[in-house]
Design an enzyme around this catalytic site. Structure first.
Site, PDB file in Angstrom:
ATOM      1  N   TYR A  42     -55.690  58.371  28.022  1.00 43.79           N
ATOM      2  CA  TYR A  42     -55.246  57.493  27.172  1.00 43.79           C
ATOM      3  C   TYR A  42     -55.530  58.219  25.786  1.00 43.79           C
ATOM      4  O   TYR A  42     -55.594  59.322  25.852  1.00 43.79           O
ATOM      5  CB  TYR A  42     -56.185  56.324  27.097  1.00 43.79           C
ATOM      6  CG  TYR A  42     -55.965  55.061  26.554  1.00 43.79           C
ATOM      7  CD1 TYR A  42     -56.908  54.666  25.489  1.00 43.79           C
ATOM      8  CD2 TYR A  42     -54.693  54.363  26.528  1.00 43.79           C
ATOM      9  CE1 TYR A  42     -56.540  53.610  24.970  1.00 43.79           C
ATOM     10  CE2 TYR A  42     -54.401  53.053  25.827  1.00 43.79           C
ATOM     11  CZ  TYR A  42     -55.295  52.880  25.176  1.00 43.79           C
ATOM     12  OH  TYR A  42     -55.075  51.776  24.136  1.00 43.79           O
ATOM     13  N   GLU A  52     -45.262  47.685  24.182  1.00 41.33           N
ATOM     14  CA  GLU A  52     -45.801  48.687  23.818  1.00 41.33           C
ATOM     15  C   GLU A  52     -45.252  49.801  23.024  1.00 41.33           C
ATOM     16  O   GLU A  52     -44.177  50.128  23.371  1.00 41.33           O
ATOM     17  CB  GLU A  52     -46.854  49.174  24.788  1.00 41.33           C
ATOM     18  CG  GLU A  52     -47.881  50.208  24.318  1.00 41.33           C
ATOM     19  CD  GLU A  52     -49.072  49.278  23.954  1.00 41.33           C
ATOM     20  OE1 GLU A  52     -49.384  48.386  24.421  1.00 41.33           O
ATOM     21  OE2 GLU A  52     -49.593  49.880  22.758  1.00 41.33           O
ATOM     22  N   ASP A  53     -45.801  49.963  21.751  1.00 41.11           N
ATOM     23  CA  ASP A  53     -45.064  51.073  20.890  1.00 41.11           C
ATOM     24  C   ASP A  53     -43.689  50.837  20.730  1.00 41.11           C
ATOM     25  O   ASP A  53     -43.083  51.967  20.748  1.00 41.11           O
ATOM     26  CB  ASP A  53     -45.423  52.460  21.416  1.00 41.11           C
ATOM     27  CG  ASP A  53     -46.903  52.780  21.523  1.00 41.11           C
ATOM     28  OD1 ASP A  53     -47.512  53.718  21.649  1.00 41.11           O
ATOM     29  OD2 ASP A  53     -47.878  51.746  21.018  1.00 41.11           O
ATOM     30  N   ASP A  80     -49.401  45.957  20.429  1.00 39.39           N
ATOM     31  CA  ASP A  80     -49.530  46.652  19.175  1.00 39.39           C
ATOM     32  C   ASP A  80     -49.895  45.505  18.185  1.00 39.39           C
ATOM     33  O   ASP A  80     -50.518  45.553  17.255  1.00 39.39           O
ATOM     34  CB  ASP A  80     -48.428  47.638  18.778  1.00 39.39           C
ATOM     35  CG  ASP A  80     -48.436  48.532  19.672  1.00 39.39           C
ATOM     36  OD1 ASP A  80     -47.530  48.611  20.233  1.00 39.39           O
ATOM     37  OD2 ASP A  80     -49.407  49.497  19.818  1.00 39.39           O
ATOM     38  N   ASN A 102     -53.700  56.064  15.455  1.00 42.03           N
ATOM     39  CA  ASN A 102     -53.890  57.142  16.559  1.00 42.03           C
ATOM     40  C   ASN A 102     -52.869  58.092  16.548  1.00 42.03           C
ATOM     41  O   ASN A 102     -51.599  57.656  15.944  1.00 42.03           O
ATOM     42  CB  ASN A 102     -53.966  56.302  18.055  1.00 42.03           C
ATOM     43  CG  ASN A 102     -54.943  55.408  18.161  1.00 42.03           C
ATOM     44  OD1 ASN A 102     -56.016  55.937  18.008  1.00 42.03           O
ATOM     45  ND2 ASN A 102     -54.954  54.096  18.604  1.00 42.03           N
TER      46      ASN A 102
HETATM   47  N1  LIG Z   1     -56.304  51.224  17.174  1.00 38.88           N
HETATM   48  C1  LIG Z   1     -55.411  50.437  17.814  1.00 38.88           C
HETATM   49  O1  LIG Z   1     -55.869  49.894  18.876  1.00 38.88           O
HETATM   50  C2  LIG Z   1     -54.058  50.417  17.419  1.00 38.88           C
HETATM   51  C3  LIG Z   1     -53.276  49.542  17.704  1.00 38.88           C
HETATM   52  C4  LIG Z   1     -51.889  49.595  17.331  1.00 38.88           C
HETATM   53  C5  LIG Z   1     -51.573  50.670  16.661  1.00 38.88           C
HETATM   54  N2  LIG Z   1     -52.426  51.553  16.219  1.00 38.88           N
HETATM   55  C6  LIG Z   1     -51.883  52.619  15.315  1.00 38.88           C
HETATM   56  O2  LIG Z   1     -51.603  52.146  14.049  1.00 38.88           O
HETATM   57  C7  LIG Z   1     -50.499  53.108  13.487  1.00 38.88           C
HETATM   58  C8  LIG Z   1     -49.483  52.252  12.982  1.00 38.88           C
HETATM   59  O3  LIG Z   1     -48.767  51.581  14.107  1.00 38.88           O
HETATM   60  P1  LIG Z   1     -47.508  50.545  13.871  1.00 38.88           P
HETATM   61  O4  LIG Z   1     -47.122  50.148  15.024  1.00 38.88           O
HETATM   62  O5  LIG Z   1     -48.256  49.558  12.628  1.00 38.88           O
HETATM   63  O6  LIG Z   1     -46.823  51.749  12.818  1.00 38.88           O
HETATM   64  P2  LIG Z   1     -45.269  51.374  11.877  1.00 38.88           P
HETATM   65  O7  LIG Z   1     -44.742  52.561  11.840  1.00 38.88           O
HETATM   66  O8  LIG Z   1     -44.717  50.098  12.271  1.00 38.88           O
HETATM   67  O9  LIG Z   1     -46.143  51.164  10.681  1.00 38.88           O
HETATM   68  C9  LIG Z   1     -46.677  52.142  10.008  1.00 38.88           C
HETATM   69  C10 LIG Z   1     -47.027  51.437   8.453  1.00 38.88           C
HETATM   70  O10 LIG Z   1     -47.758  52.576   7.669  1.00 38.88           O
HETATM   71  C11 LIG Z   1     -47.145  52.496   6.411  1.00 38.88           C
HETATM   72  N3  LIG Z   1     -47.676  53.633   5.814  1.00 38.88           N
HETATM   73  C12 LIG Z   1     -47.079  54.963   6.072  1.00 38.88           C
HETATM   74  N4  LIG Z   1     -47.615  55.929   5.118  1.00 38.88           N
HETATM   75  C13 LIG Z   1     -48.701  55.378   4.600  1.00 38.88           C
HETATM   76  C14 LIG Z   1     -49.541  55.603   3.581  1.00 38.88           C
HETATM   77  N5  LIG Z   1     -49.725  56.708   3.209  1.00 38.88           N
HETATM   78  N6  LIG Z   1     -50.509  54.645   3.016  1.00 38.88           N
HETATM   79  C15 LIG Z   1     -50.335  53.449   3.331  1.00 38.88           C
HETATM   80  N7  LIG Z   1     -49.267  52.873   4.402  1.00 38.88           N
HETATM   81  C16 LIG Z   1     -48.557  53.849   4.950  1.00 38.88           C
HETATM   82  C17 LIG Z   1     -45.679  52.265   6.737  1.00 38.88           C
HETATM   83  O11 LIG Z   1     -44.953  52.105   5.468  1.00 38.88           O
HETATM   84  C18 LIG Z   1     -45.676  51.035   7.629  1.00 38.88           C
HETATM   85  O12 LIG Z   1     -45.773  50.043   6.930  1.00 38.88           O
HETATM   86  C19 LIG Z   1     -50.184  54.006  14.679  1.00 38.88           C
HETATM   87  O13 LIG Z   1     -51.047  55.360  14.539  1.00 38.88           O
HETATM   88  C20 LIG Z   1     -50.494  53.514  15.815  1.00 38.88           C
HETATM   89  O14 LIG Z   1     -51.217  54.349  16.992  1.00 38.88           O
HETATM   90  C21 LIG Z   1     -53.491  51.602  16.530  1.00 38.88           C
HETATM   91  O1  LIG Z   2     -52.310  53.440  22.791  1.00 39.66           O
HETATM   92  C1  LIG Z   2     -53.398  53.058  21.773  1.00 39.66           C
HETATM   93  O2  LIG Z   2     -54.454  53.899  21.777  1.00 39.66           O
HETATM   94  C2  LIG Z   2     -53.631  51.971  21.041  1.00 39.66           C
HETATM   95  C3  LIG Z   2     -52.481  51.580  20.230  1.00 39.66           C
HETATM   96  O3  LIG Z   2     -51.645  50.772  21.249  1.00 39.66           O
HETATM   97  C4  LIG Z   2     -51.609  52.387  19.539  1.00 39.66           C
HETATM   98  O4  LIG Z   2     -50.290  52.204  19.456  1.00 39.66           O
HETATM   99  O5  LIG Z   2     -52.029  53.187  18.773  1.00 39.66           O
HETATM  100 MG   LIG Z   3     -49.569  50.899  21.113  1.00 41.70          MG
END
Ligand SMILES: NC(=O)c1ccc[n+]([C@@H]2O[C@H](COP(=O)([O-])OP(=O)(O)OC[C@H]3O[C@@H](n4cnc5c(N)ncnc54)[C@H](O)[C@@H]3O)[C@@H](O)[C@H]2O)c1
Ligand SMILES: O=C(O)C[C@H](O)C(=O)O
Ligand SMILES: [Mg+2]
Length: 612
Positions: A136, A278-279, A302, A454
């Protein structure tokens, strides 16, 4: 909705007081498994293969005599043998670059996965803390980036734009009659790595490994899916190893028509299957969620899984300040990232604040400052996405002076002095020293920094940064795993993992075992509340917001039960297998947990019988 979490957390622990993971089927001799195969076909099928553990009786009745070395090994001996080879790999690769070591670990596990799933999942479940970072995040990100080169054996199904009109029939190519859990991606936003096209299938595979390990879904009843509609990743299109469609991504109605046909085909064959999206990139994440959530039993991890995990962490950050949960309504929260995850988190947090304020009749204010790649989002922003507009700062009396449209992160943190700084930006390192030093001036005695992006390389900061620049009283959480930080004089800076893996397995499991027609906000809320109530006040005071990963099977049984009970309460439950809605409704909380735990698969060899 939020009962006194301290009282509940001791209840929770009592419900799951066993040290071993919840038992799978009742601990008697396992029921025989009927197979339609013989000889080599069994040895080459990871669902049934036992390798050297086939007893002599089975070798005779299944046509295996002479196809294996003569000695019969026990499951335990096979387990020890694999663990020893895994440990020697660790020793032999010590000092190599992290990515080389990570991929070597993934390969040895993947080979076992392709050969013997029962042994693979026993290894994974019993070593989940060490192995989750391999199957993962973060390693799964590396695997997706290198998928076309790593590919050895297909896993899951590939629905592409070229299969339009064929999906209703090709779905029957999947060899299992029953499928309970599907995770699907279109590869358009893989972690923080962007558009990886067909290579994104690594994510559904990794997520379903966690469904088996944490939720006890039977590995023979999961289905990883990639919807390959092309890719806009030039590097992949130019890579002669790339295994996906060599065309730009479909857009608009053409794109939607492919996803529609996939969803129709899946539910024609497996009407009870739970589907996790997902994603998907933001625009499709929200559009598909709205389109399908009331027609099928589906959710977007997400948007909705992350929201629940983040909310549990945010409430933990209130408790860490020694304040009552109601004070969540006055927390100041800065969020870097307004995408599918960021908006999902903001929506659920705002919904929770409204619930709390409704109880006391107080009026609320906009407690959120949201930034995207163009800085602070205000109502002056042109072409604002409607989902984001709810959180745009205005010009009212509650606004902080001089915080203009597009203001930088450090400006916003300096002026707002937020209780929480939360990152879901997909951009590593943006919580730099300047920003973190500004967080030292937070209005909270325990400033919380959640670097949730991530994989690890995309984390907005590290725990070392936080405890160094914000101070020892800070609270830290990240999406990918980090080690705790030694603060000297016996104190520890805890590196919590705020990852949706704490919720999605329980959401899917609860939806499945309740037979919910769809997954409601209350079911998701119940899961989040259960997760938040799992941590005791003592742990919170230490800065611990989430359970140890090693207890993920315990928390998943509890989350699953909470989701079942919420489905029953909303009259959404249609029951599962032999348990109808009435019986579900008659269960006490502990009986529901036992019902869930009893239905969690655990890896043991079943006697195989060929009925040909
Ligand atoms: N921890 C978790 O469980 C978890 C869950 C879901 C997503 N994530 C992570 O969150 C991140 C974003 O996922 P998402 O689906 O929202 O992506 P996304 O592409 O839909 O959104 C990214 C956002 O970040 C903004 N952004 C880009 N650069 C930036 C900066 N310098 N400052 C502030 N904002 C900025 C973009 O404009 C956009 O609004 C990914 O790395 C993903 O892996 C983590
Ligand atoms: O995949 C993960 O580890 C968490 C989340 O779904 C993500 O997209 O970052
Ligand atoms: Mg995800």
């Amino acid at each position: 909705m939020w009962r006194s979490v301290a009282r509940r957390s001791s209840q929770v622990r009592r419900l799951l007081s066993t040290s071993a993971p919840p038992a799978g089927p009742l601990a008697t001799v396992p029921a025989p498994c009927i197979v339609q195969k013989r000889g080599n076909d069994i040895l080459n099928d990871p669902w049934y293969n036992k390798d050297t553990a086939f007893p002599l009786t089975e070798r005779d009745r299944l046509g295996l005599r002479g196809l294996l070395p003569p000695r019969v090994m026990s499951f335990e001996q096979q387990y020890e043998r694999f663990i020893n080879s895994y440990r020697s790999l660790e020793k032999n690769t010590r000092g190599e670059p992290d990515s080389i070591v990570a991929l070597a670990k993934w390969r040895i596990l993947n080979r076992l996965h392709d050969r013997n799933e029962t042994l693979y999942f026993r290894v994974l479940i019993d070593n989940i803390k060490d192995l989750a970072p391999v199957i993962y995040t973060p390693t799964v990100g590396l695997v997706c980036e290198n998928y076309s080169g790593l590919f050895r054996r297909p896993r899951g199904m590939y629905f592409t734009a070229k299969d339009k009109g064929e999906m209703m029939s090709m779905i029957y190519n999947w060899p299992q009659e029953k499928v309970d859990m599907i995770v699907v991606t279109d590869g358009s936003r893989i972690l923080g790595l962007g558009d990886l096209g067909v290579q994104g299938i690594g994510i559904p595979i990794g997520k379903l490994d966690l469904y088996v390990a944490a939720a006890g879904i039977n590995p023979q009843k999961v289905l990883p899916v990639i919807i390959d509609v092309g890719t806009n990743n030039e590097k992949l299109l130019e890579d002669n190893l790339y295994l996906g469609l060599r065309q730009p991504r479909l857009e608009g109605e053409e794109y939607m028509a492919v996803v529609d046909e996939f969803m129709e085909a899946v539910h024609a064959r497996w009407p009870q299957a739970v589907v996790q999206f997902e994603d998907f990139q933001m625009k499709w994440a929200f559009e598909t969620l709205e389109r399908y959530r009331n027609r099928f039993c589906m959710f977007n991890d997400d948007v909705q899984g992350t929201a629940g995990v983040a909310l549990a962490g945010l409430l933990g950050a209130v408790r860490a300040q020694g304040r009552p949960l109601h004070d969540f309504t006055s927390q100041k929260i800065v969020v870097a990232g307004a995408g599918s995850a960021g908006i999902g988190v903001l929506s659920m947090a705002k919904q929770e604040m409204s619930r709390m304020l409704a109880k006391t009749g107080e009026e609320g204010h906009n407690q959120f400052w949201v930034l995207d790649k163009n800085g602070l989002i205000t109502k002056d922003r042109k072409d604002l996405d409607p989902a984001v507009a709810n959180f745009a700062r205005g010009h009212g009396p509650n606004e902080i002076p001089d915080l203009h449209e597009g203001a930088s992160l450090v400006e916003v943190v300096r002026k707002v002095k937020p209780h929480v700084l939360l990152g879901l930006s997909g951009v590593g390192g943006i919580f730099n020293e300047e920003v973190l030093k500004a967080m030292k001036e937070s209005d909270s005695p325990r400033p919380a920094i959640f670097a949730m992006s991530n994989p690890t390389t995309k984390a907005e900061c590290t725990p070392e940064d936080v405890f160094k620049h914000v101070g020892e009283n800070a609270i830290f959480a990240s999406g990918s795993p980090f080690s705790n930080v030694s603060l000297g004089n016996g104190k520890t800076g805890y590196a919590n993992q705020a990852n949706n893996m704490y919720l999605f397995p329980g959401i899917g499991l609860g939806a499945l075992l309740s037979g919910a027609r769809h997954i409601s906000d209350d079911m998701l809320q119940a899961g989040a509340e259960c997760l938040a109530s799992y941590i005791t006040d003592d742990e919170i005071q230490k800065g611990i917001l989430f359970p140890e990963v090693s207890s993920i099977r315990h928390i998943t049984a509890r989350v699953g039960a909470a989701v079942v009970r919420a489905a029953v309460a909303e009259d959404l439950a249609e029951g599962c297998r032999t348990v109808g809605p009435k019986e579900l409704g008659s269960m006490s909380e502990s009986q529901t947990v036992e019902y869930v735990a009893r239905n969690m698969w655990y890896p043991i060899y079943s006697p195989l019988v060929n009925n040909k």
